[in-house]
Design a protein around this motif. Structure first.
Motif, PDB file in Angstrom:
ATOM      1  N   ASP A 119     -22.938  63.521   0.845  1.00 51.45           N
ATOM      2  CA  ASP A 119     -22.119  62.663   1.708  1.00 51.45           C
ATOM      3  C   ASP A 119     -22.865  61.365   1.999  1.00 51.45           C
ATOM      4  N   PHE A 120     -24.139  61.495   2.344  1.00 52.78           N
ATOM      5  CA  PHE A 120     -24.959  60.327   2.654  1.00 52.78           C
ATOM      6  C   PHE A 120     -25.028  59.406   1.438  1.00 52.78           C
ATOM      7  N   GLU A 121     -25.250  59.984   0.261  1.00 55.62           N
ATOM      8  CA  GLU A 121     -25.354  59.176  -0.958  1.00 55.62           C
ATOM      9  C   GLU A 121     -24.026  58.498  -1.280  1.00 55.62           C
ATOM     10  N   GLY A 122     -22.909  59.153  -0.990  1.00 53.76           N
ATOM     11  CA  GLY A 122     -21.603  58.530  -1.166  1.00 53.76           C
ATOM     12  C   GLY A 122     -21.450  57.323  -0.253  1.00 53.76           C
ATOM     13  N   TYR A 123     -21.865  57.482   1.002  1.00 56.73           N
ATOM     14  CA  TYR A 123     -21.823  56.362   1.935  1.00 56.73           C
ATOM     15  C   TYR A 123     -22.743  55.232   1.457  1.00 56.73           C
ATOM     16  N   GLU A 124     -23.910  55.616   0.912  1.00 58.22           N
ATOM     17  CA  GLU A 124     -24.840  54.606   0.407  1.00 58.22           C
ATOM     18  C   GLU A 124     -24.197  53.777  -0.703  1.00 58.22           C
ATOM     19  N   GLN A 125     -23.524  54.447  -1.613  1.00 54.32           N
ATOM     20  CA  GLN A 125     -22.878  53.737  -2.716  1.00 54.32           C
ATOM     21  C   GLN A 125     -21.793  52.803  -2.191  1.00 54.32           C
ATOM     22  N   ASP A 126     -20.987  53.293  -1.252  1.00 51.90           N
ATOM     23  CA  ASP A 126     -19.940  52.454  -0.654  1.00 51.90           C
ATOM     24  C   ASP A 126     -20.557  51.239   0.036  1.00 51.90           C
ATOM     25  N   PHE A 127     -21.661  51.480   0.753  1.00 55.58           N
ATOM     26  CA  PHE A 127     -22.342  50.396   1.468  1.00 55.58           C
ATOM     27  C   PHE A 127     -22.879  49.360   0.485  1.00 55.58           C
ATOM     28  N   ALA A 128     -23.462  49.820  -0.624  1.00 58.27           N
ATOM     29  CA  ALA A 128     -24.009  48.891  -1.624  1.00 58.27           C
ATOM     30  C   ALA A 128     -22.913  48.021  -2.226  1.00 58.27           C
ATOM     31  N   VAL A 129     -21.783  48.638  -2.570  1.00 60.43           N
ATOM     32  CA  VAL A 129     -20.668  47.881  -3.160  1.00 60.43           C
ATOM     33  C   VAL A 129     -20.141  46.868  -2.142  1.00 60.43           C
ATOM     34  N   LEU A 130     -19.961  47.317  -0.914  1.00 61.64           N
ATOM     35  CA  LEU A 130     -19.410  46.454   0.130  1.00 61.64           C
ATOM     36  C   LEU A 130     -20.339  45.283   0.436  1.00 61.64           C
ATOM     37  N   THR A 131     -21.639  45.538   0.562  1.00 59.79           N
ATOM     38  CA  THR A 131     -22.575  44.449   0.873  1.00 59.79           C
ATOM     39  C   THR A 131     -22.670  43.455  -0.281  1.00 59.79           C
ATOM     40  N   ALA A 132     -22.549  43.940  -1.512  1.00 52.98           N
ATOM     41  CA  ALA A 132     -22.555  43.018  -2.665  1.00 52.98           C
ATOM     42  C   ALA A 132     -21.337  42.099  -2.600  1.00 52.98           C
ATOM     43  N   GLU A 133     -20.173  42.662  -2.263  1.00 49.14           N
ATOM     44  CA  GLU A 133     -18.958  41.848  -2.132  1.00 49.14           C
ATOM     45  C   GLU A 133     -19.114  40.823  -1.013  1.00 49.14           C
ATOM     46  N   ILE A 134     -19.661  41.283   0.118  1.00 48.47           N
ATOM     47  CA  ILE A 134     -19.844  40.385   1.269  1.00 48.47           C
ATOM     48  C   ILE A 134     -20.783  39.239   0.901  1.00 48.47           C
ATOM     49  N   THR A 135     -21.894  39.555   0.250  1.00 51.21           N
ATOM     50  CA  THR A 135     -22.869  38.533  -0.144  1.00 51.21           C
ATOM     51  C   THR A 135     -22.219  37.492  -1.043  1.00 51.21           C
ATOM     52  N   ASN A 136     -21.430  37.963  -1.987  1.00 53.64           N
ATOM     53  CA  ASN A 136     -20.739  37.061  -2.898  1.00 53.64           C
ATOM     54  C   ASN A 136     -19.779  36.141  -2.135  1.00 53.64           C
ATOM     55  N   LYS A 137     -19.026  36.709  -1.204  1.00 54.61           N
ATOM     56  CA  LYS A 137     -18.047  35.913  -0.455  1.00 54.61           C
ATOM     57  C   LYS A 137     -18.727  34.923   0.488  1.00 54.61           C
ATOM     58  N   ILE A 138     -19.831  35.361   1.104  1.00 52.58           N
ATOM     59  CA  ILE A 138     -20.557  34.465   2.010  1.00 52.58           C
ATOM     60  C   ILE A 138     -21.043  33.237   1.245  1.00 52.58           C
ATOM     61  N   ALA A 139     -21.522  33.440   0.031  1.00 50.24           N
ATOM     62  CA  ALA A 139     -22.024  32.322  -0.773  1.00 50.24           C
ATOM     63  C   ALA A 139     -20.902  31.362  -1.156  1.00 50.24           C
ATOM     64  N   ARG A 140     -19.687  31.872  -1.257  1.00 53.69           N
ATOM     65  CA  ARG A 140     -18.556  31.036  -1.675  1.00 53.69           C
ATOM     66  C   ARG A 140     -17.917  30.259  -0.528  1.00 53.69           C
ATOM     67  N   VAL A 141     -18.091  30.732   0.712  1.00 53.04           N
ATOM     68  CA  VAL A 141     -17.383  30.134   1.863  1.00 53.04           C
ATOM     69  C   VAL A 141     -17.550  28.616   1.942  1.00 53.04           C
ATOM     70  N   PRO A 142     -18.774  28.061   1.898  1.00 57.57           N
ATOM     71  CA  PRO A 142     -18.902  26.609   2.084  1.00 57.57           C
ATOM     72  C   PRO A 142     -18.244  25.780   0.983  1.00 57.57           C
ATOM     73  N   ARG A 143     -18.008  26.376  -0.178  1.00 53.98           N
ATOM     74  CA  ARG A 143     -17.489  25.606  -1.316  1.00 53.98           C
ATOM     75  C   ARG A 143     -15.968  25.656  -1.452  1.00 53.98           C
ATOM     76  N   LEU A 144     -15.314  26.439  -0.609  1.00 56.17           N
ATOM     77  CA  LEU A 144     -13.860  26.600  -0.730  1.00 56.17           C
ATOM     78  C   LEU A 144     -13.108  25.511   0.019  1.00 56.17           C
ATOM     79  N   PRO A 145     -11.853  25.235  -0.403  1.00 53.61           N
ATOM     80  CA  PRO A 145     -11.001  24.314   0.372  1.00 53.61           C
ATOM     81  C   PRO A 145     -10.724  24.915   1.760  1.00 53.61           C
ATOM     82  N   PRO A 146     -10.435  24.077   2.757  1.00 54.98           N
ATOM     83  CA  PRO A 146     -10.307  24.538   4.153  1.00 54.98           C
ATOM     84  C   PRO A 146      -9.386  25.738   4.368  1.00 54.98           C
ATOM     85  N   ASP A 147      -8.192  25.745   3.756  1.00 56.98           N
ATOM     86  CA  ASP A 147      -7.277  26.859   4.005  1.00 56.98           C
ATOM     87  C   ASP A 147      -7.821  28.170   3.426  1.00 56.98           C
TER      88      ASP A 147
END
Length: 194
Positions: free
Chosen positions: A4-32
């Motif tokens: 169960d813990f390892e399943g949560y770890e995998q979910d956390f890794a995928v989610l944090t990778a997505e978040i990191t990617n989106k955070i890097a894109r925020v300043p470069r996007l159009p306002p809307d």
């Protein structure tokens, strides 16, 4: 339990990778799109916090003798979460700077050039930050492996020590048995000679 813990770890890794990617894109996007991305990242950060809480509950159910390894992992995940939140704040500041400049109507040519230069510098800094985070995650993962390896090695040494004690006791019994057999053999030989 650890599955169960390892399943949560995998979910956390995928989610944090997505978040990191989106955070890097925020300043470069159009306002809307930025506004929508910021809301999306906020939602995903909440999901990541909930995953950490689930993982924390799982760790509490682990027997104390096995808990150390999982506690170390949790510490590194919480640090990673803190870094994500800090990076998100920085990204939002960059976002709010651009919105402010748009609202103030800074249309001057030199201001525009400065803004482009600042955007490029921020993008470069965000890329470097992302690289640093990846490196630190690799280092933390390596450290976790080293800690786990050390724990396994310690358990193996303890097992070897117990095995050595058993072998020594068995040797002593064999010596005693051999000595007793020698005495018995001499007694029998003496009785046969009479």
């Amino acid at each position: 339990m650890s599955s169960d813990f390892e399943g949560y770890e995998q979910d956390f890794a995928v989610l944090t990778a997505e978040i990191t990617n989106k955070i890097a894109r925020v300043p470069r996007l159009p306002p809307d799109e930025k506004k929508q991305m910021v809301a999306n990242v906020e939602k995903q950060l909440e999901e990541a916090k909930e995953l950490l809480e689930q993982m924390d509950l799982e760790v509490r159910e682990i027997p104390p003798q096995s808990r150390g390894m999982y506690s170390n992992r949790m510490r590194s995940y919480k640090q990673e979460m803190g870094k994500l939140e800090t990076d998100f704040k920085r990204s939002r500041i960059a976002y709010s700077d651009e919105v402010r400049n748009e609202l103030l109507g800074d249309d001057g040519n030199s201001s525009e050039n400065q803004l482009i230069k600042l955007r490029e510098e921020r993008a470069h800094l965000l890329d470097n930050t992302e690289r640093l985070e990846r490196s630190s995650r690799r280092l933390e993962a390596g450290y976790q492996i080293a800690v786990e390896t050390e724990q396994i090695g310690q358990e193996m040494l303890e097992n070897l020590s117990h095995d050595r004690e058993k072998i020594q006791r068995a040797r002593e019994r064999l010596r005693e048995t051999d000595a007793n057999l020698g005495k018995s053999s001499r007694v029998l030989t003496g009785m046969l000679r009479r």
